[in-house]
Scaffold this active site. Structure first.
Site, short mmCIF file in Angstrom:
data_model
loop_
_atom_site.label_atom_id
_atom_site.label_comp_id
_atom_site.label_asym_id
_atom_site.label_seq_id
_atom_site.Cartn_x
_atom_site.Cartn_y
_atom_site.Cartn_z
N ASN A 10 0.87 -1.18 0.00
CA ASN A 10 0.00 0.00 0.00
C ASN A 10 0.91 1.23 0.00
O ASN A 10 1.53 1.53 1.01
CB ASN A 10 -0.89 -0.02 1.26
CG ASN A 10 -1.65 1.28 1.45
OD1 ASN A 10 -1.76 2.09 0.53
ND2 ASN A 10 -2.18 1.47 2.64
N LYS A 12 0.05 4.26 -0.19
CA LYS A 12 -0.60 5.45 0.40
C LYS A 12 -0.41 6.64 -0.55
O LYS A 12 -0.40 6.46 -1.75
CB LYS A 12 -0.06 5.71 1.80
CG LYS A 12 -0.01 4.43 2.66
CD LYS A 12 0.21 4.72 4.11
CE LYS A 12 0.33 3.42 4.87
NZ LYS A 12 0.22 3.55 6.29
N HIS A 93 -9.39 1.21 5.06
CA HIS A 93 -8.10 1.40 5.74
C HIS A 93 -8.32 2.36 6.91
O HIS A 93 -9.11 3.29 6.82
CB HIS A 93 -7.07 1.95 4.76
CG HIS A 93 -5.68 1.92 5.33
ND1 HIS A 93 -5.24 2.86 6.24
CD2 HIS A 93 -4.66 1.06 5.14
CE1 HIS A 93 -3.99 2.57 6.58
NE2 HIS A 93 -3.61 1.48 5.93
N GLU A 95 -6.69 4.75 7.96
CA GLU A 95 -6.45 6.17 7.63
C GLU A 95 -7.67 6.76 6.93
O GLU A 95 -8.00 7.93 7.12
CB GLU A 95 -5.17 6.30 6.79
CG GLU A 95 -3.94 6.03 7.66
CD GLU A 95 -2.72 5.51 6.92
OE1 GLU A 95 -2.69 5.57 5.67
OE2 GLU A 95 -1.80 5.02 7.61
N GLU A 163 -5.28 -4.96 10.73
CA GLU A 163 -4.24 -3.94 10.90
C GLU A 163 -4.49 -3.18 12.22
O GLU A 163 -5.27 -2.22 12.25
CB GLU A 163 -4.27 -2.95 9.74
CG GLU A 163 -4.01 -3.58 8.39
CD GLU A 163 -3.40 -2.58 7.42
OE1 GLU A 163 -2.32 -2.86 6.91
OE2 GLU A 163 -4.00 -1.51 7.20
N GLY A 169 2.80 1.97 10.79
CA GLY A 169 3.82 3.02 10.65
C GLY A 169 4.56 3.35 11.92
O GLY A 169 5.26 4.37 11.99
N SER A 207 3.58 -2.43 10.27
CA SER A 207 5.03 -2.48 10.51
C SER A 207 5.67 -3.81 10.12
O SER A 207 6.61 -4.28 10.77
CB SER A 207 5.36 -2.13 11.96
OG SER A 207 4.97 -0.78 12.23
C1 PEP Z 1 -0.69 0.13 6.14
O1 PEP Z 1 -0.86 1.32 6.20
O2 PEP Z 1 -1.51 -0.60 5.57
C2 PEP Z 1 0.51 -0.42 6.78
C3 PEP Z 1 0.50 -1.68 7.10
O3 PEP Z 1 1.56 0.45 7.01
P1 PEP Z 1 3.01 0.09 7.57
O4 PEP Z 1 3.46 -1.22 6.96
O5 PEP Z 1 3.88 1.24 7.16
O6 PEP Z 1 2.87 -0.04 9.06
#
Ligand code: PEP
Length: 245
Positions: A10, A12, A93, A95, A163, A169, A207
């Protein structure tokens, strides 16, 4: 039939035309991979990424509207994404849920729109740190799953991504037992609701990096990963793809 394995990136709101150069290295790794490989760039880059990928990886989008067309300035429809060559779309998601106030009902409509156009919907869910600390993780997950998965969902058209919001992040990752507990709950709730719920691909996201991917992929009911920051560069993403067995 075991759930299909998938490693999805992803991007973003990152990436530009020059960033499409990363696709070559990712596609080289995908050629020999034991999983499907998907990259979800910003919508504007989907069409050109599809051309660069030349069928060697899947390309998806990060959001779609719940309606097929109409007066929704600035939004993108599932059909437009499909026309551009996308095969998948992320919906719900955290976000989007936070920045745009998306509720489970909104996410459910988006997933239904994706299904209606032939896209696979990657439905995201996850708890906040406060919810986990209050011991409410499984209740929150179950409620998001029940409210976000539309009628007509199947193992072929739906992927679920767990998630935890506090892990996105941040460099923080739940321990293996915590991930296993949530994925077991997702698996049993899906099996109770969908005739092929035992075969739905379940991703962990938050992460994931080269250094922890193999350990995460070894957890029961983890069928792959949704990867944010570490999907932007082939050098970081490829070791995650190759960690899946
Ligand atoms: C995400 O935003 O879907 C995600 C998993 O981000 P990150 O791997 O950077 O934690």
């Amino acid at each position: 039939m075991a759930p299909r394995r998938l490693v999805a990136g992803n991007w973003k709101m990152n990436g530009d035309l020059a960033a499409l150069d990363q696709i070559e290295g990712i596609a080289d790794a995908a050629d020999g991979a034991r999983c499907e490989v998907l990259v979800c760039p910003p919508a504007l880059l989907v069409h050109q990424m599809v051309a660069r990928a030349a069928g060697r990886i899947r390309v998806g989008a990060q959001d779609c509207h719940g309606n097929m067309s109409g007066a929704h300035t600035g939004d993108v429809s599932a059909q437009q994404l499909r026309d551009a060559g996308a095969t998948h779309v992320i919906v719900g998601h955290s976000e989007r849920r936070a920045d745009h106030g998306e509720t489970d009902a909104v996410v459910q409509a988006k997933a239904a729109a994706a299904h209606a156009t032939g896209l696979v919907a990657i439905i995201c869910l996850g708890e906040t740190e406060e919810q986990r600390d209050a011991g409410r993780t499984l209740e929150v997950i179950a409620s998001q799953l029940a409210g976000s998965v539309p009628e007509g969902a199947t193992a072929a058209n739906t992927v679920i991504a767990y998630e935890p919001i506090w892990a996105i992040g941040t460099g923080r990752v739940p321990d293996a037992a915590q991930i296993a507990e949530v994925h077991q709950k997702l698996r049993s709730d899906l099996a109770a609701r969908l005739s092929d719920g035992g075969h739905v691909t379940l991703l962990y996201g938050g992460s994931v990096k080269a250094g922890n991917a193999a350990e995460i992929f070894a957890i029961p009911n983890v069928d792959g990963a949704l990867v944010g920051g570490a999907s932007l560069k082939a050098a970081d993403f490829v070791p995650i793809i190759t960690a899946i067995s």
